[in-house]
Write a protein that holds these residues in place. Sequence first.
Motif, PDB file in Angstrom:
ATOM      1  N   ASP A   9       0.246  -1.381  -0.107  1.00 23.08           N
ATOM      2  CA  ASP A   9       0.264   0.136  -0.094  1.00 23.08           C
ATOM      3  C   ASP A   9       0.872   1.540   0.097  1.00 23.08           C
ATOM      4  O   ASP A   9       0.344   2.439   0.022  1.00 23.08           O
ATOM      5  CB  ASP A   9      -1.053   0.059   1.100  1.00 23.08           C
ATOM      6  CG  ASP A   9      -0.231   0.149   2.656  1.00 23.08           C
ATOM      7  OD1 ASP A   9       0.904  -0.250   2.343  1.00 23.08           O
ATOM      8  OD2 ASP A   9      -0.843   0.130   3.216  1.00 23.08           O
ATOM      9  N   CYS A  33       0.017  -3.119  -7.228  1.00 19.67           N
ATOM     10  CA  CYS A  33      -1.113  -3.138  -6.712  1.00 19.67           C
ATOM     11  C   CYS A  33      -0.798  -2.270  -4.730  1.00 19.67           C
ATOM     12  O   CYS A  33       0.242  -2.371  -4.672  1.00 19.67           O
ATOM     13  CB  CYS A  33      -2.461  -2.965  -7.181  1.00 19.67           C
ATOM     14  SG  CYS A  33      -2.043  -5.265  -5.811  1.00 19.67           S
ATOM     15  N   ASN A  34      -1.920  -1.310  -4.806  1.00 14.90           N
ATOM     16  CA  ASN A  34      -1.703  -1.133  -3.129  1.00 14.90           C
ATOM     17  C   ASN A  34      -2.769  -1.999  -2.056  1.00 14.90           C
ATOM     18  O   ASN A  34      -3.089  -0.857  -1.279  1.00 14.90           O
ATOM     19  CB  ASN A  34      -2.004   0.539  -3.251  1.00 14.90           C
ATOM     20  CG  ASN A  34      -3.474   1.304  -3.277  1.00 14.90           C
ATOM     21  OD1 ASN A  34      -4.001   0.551  -3.947  1.00 14.90           O
ATOM     22  ND2 ASN A  34      -3.154   2.291  -4.183  1.00 14.90           N
ATOM     23  N   ASN A  35      -3.671  -2.433  -2.450  1.00 16.51           N
ATOM     24  CA  ASN A  35      -4.322  -2.957  -1.761  1.00 16.51           C
ATOM     25  C   ASN A  35      -4.527  -4.881  -1.864  1.00 16.51           C
ATOM     26  O   ASN A  35      -4.253  -5.318  -3.336  1.00 16.51           O
ATOM     27  CB  ASN A  35      -5.767  -2.915  -1.263  1.00 16.51           C
ATOM     28  CG  ASN A  35      -6.609  -2.692  -3.006  1.00 16.51           C
ATOM     29  OD1 ASN A  35      -7.151  -3.480  -2.992  1.00 16.51           O
ATOM     30  ND2 ASN A  35      -6.090  -1.686  -3.857  1.00 16.51           N
ATOM     31  N   GLY A  36      -4.831  -5.520  -0.945  1.00 13.62           N
ATOM     32  CA  GLY A  36      -5.010  -6.498  -0.904  1.00 13.62           C
ATOM     33  C   GLY A  36      -6.087  -7.564  -2.091  1.00 13.62           C
ATOM     34  O   GLY A  36      -5.919  -8.507  -2.305  1.00 13.62           O
ATOM     35  N   ASP A  38      -7.175  -6.361  -5.143  1.00 12.12           N
ATOM     36  CA  ASP A  38      -6.579  -5.842  -6.348  1.00 12.12           C
ATOM     37  C   ASP A  38      -5.325  -7.139  -6.168  1.00 12.12           C
ATOM     38  O   ASP A  38      -5.405  -7.655  -7.525  1.00 12.12           O
ATOM     39  CB  ASP A  38      -6.244  -4.884  -6.532  1.00 12.12           C
ATOM     40  CG  ASP A  38      -6.971  -3.630  -7.011  1.00 12.12           C
ATOM     41  OD1 ASP A  38      -8.463  -4.572  -7.301  1.00 12.12           O
ATOM     42  OD2 ASP A  38      -7.003  -2.332  -6.849  1.00 12.12           O
ATOM     43  N   MET A  57      -2.819  -3.969   4.770  1.00  9.34           N
ATOM     44  CA  MET A  57      -3.144  -3.168   3.802  1.00  9.34           C
ATOM     45  C   MET A  57      -4.568  -3.038   3.662  1.00  9.34           C
ATOM     46  O   MET A  57      -5.711  -3.829   4.070  1.00  9.34           O
ATOM     47  CB  MET A  57      -2.591  -4.124   2.194  1.00  9.34           C
ATOM     48  CG  MET A  57      -0.912  -4.432   2.710  1.00  9.34           C
ATOM     49  SD  MET A  57      -0.877  -4.978   0.739  1.00  9.34           S
ATOM     50  CE  MET A  57      -1.719  -6.647   1.678  1.00  9.34           C
ATOM     51  N   PRO A  58      -5.298  -2.029   3.210  1.00  7.36           N
ATOM     52  CA  PRO A  58      -6.198  -1.442   2.484  1.00  7.36           C
ATOM     53  C   PRO A  58      -7.650  -3.188   2.429  1.00  7.36           C
ATOM     54  O   PRO A  58      -6.922  -3.783   1.419  1.00  7.36           O
ATOM     55  CB  PRO A  58      -6.534  -0.235   1.738  1.00  7.36           C
ATOM     56  CG  PRO A  58      -5.474   0.166   1.923  1.00  7.36           C
ATOM     57  CD  PRO A  58      -4.201  -1.032   1.717  1.00  7.36           C
ATOM     58  N   GLY A  59      -8.816  -3.031   3.111  1.00  2.70           N
ATOM     59  CA  GLY A  59      -8.913  -4.565   2.133  1.00  2.70           C
ATOM     60  C   GLY A  59      -9.351  -5.842   2.640  1.00  2.70           C
ATOM     61  O   GLY A  59     -10.228  -6.370   2.755  1.00  2.70           O
ATOM     62  N   THR A  61      -5.557  -7.806   4.034  1.00  2.00           N
ATOM     63  CA  THR A  61      -3.896  -8.311   4.603  1.00  2.00           C
ATOM     64  C   THR A  61      -3.489  -9.466   3.587  1.00  2.00           C
ATOM     65  O   THR A  61      -4.097  -9.574   2.794  1.00  2.00           O
ATOM     66  CB  THR A  61      -3.784  -9.348   6.007  1.00  2.00           C
ATOM     67  OG1 THR A  61      -4.620 -10.361   6.040  1.00  2.00           O
ATOM     68  CG2 THR A  61      -5.005  -7.904   7.381  1.00  2.00           C
TER      69      THR A  61
END
Length: 245
Positions: A9, A33-36, A38, A57-59, A61
């Motif tokens: 992230d 990408c910056n989240n789990g 995606d 991470m957002p959404g 882990t």
Amino acid sequence: MKKVIIIDDEAPARELIKEYLNGNDEWVIMGECNNGVDGLKLIREFKPDLVFLDIQMPGMTGFQVLDRLEEVPQIIFSTAYDQYALEAFEVNATDYLLKPYTRQRFKKALEKVQINQDSYMEQLRKLAESLQPETPKSFTPKLFVQTGNKLKAINTKDIIWLEADKDYTWLVTAEKRYLSSYGLGQLEEKLDPDKFLRVHRSSVININFIQEIEKHPSSYDLLMKNGDSVRVSRSYIEAIRKRIL
């Protein structure tokens, strides 16, 4: 050439990994990408050989991402938190990079990916077992088996029976047979005894998949729901009688 996915992230962390990989023609970055959420999509789409994976991470882990995969590629965790190291080894991570890390430390992590998969995975298993604190007995919901240079998660509830093959064990599901590098006794310890029962020195069955029982003077044959017949040896007949007869 081997495929790489970067899931983190923090943009600077992703850029650092790309910088450290730059010039290494063996590795090709297929996506980042910056989240789990995606990240899970990227892994399923590209089926990478290696994933650099953050944990918080957002959404979703990093561990939740792995839990949703059927086939797990080699994983190098990259995180600012040291408290997840043991859990990382338990899911057979190749390495655990604690931010901030140097180019030399990154290089060592990448070198571990080159090590023979079987021997390195065994080292990780032994390390995880040696670090594991004493806790109340629990039984694993999944077993991992090696397919190529990846690990495939097998839900234990889907295992019909297990058959010893020297120092290895075949896991039989409705889908196919998978070869585990663990011995039958080691796997039996991981399985819920309310569902799995030893019926022969070479066989453990899931009692939920018994379809018929054929009695003989000194043994039984169990017909499993996938059509396999499993012999119950004389010394295990009483256990069968107590559980299901």
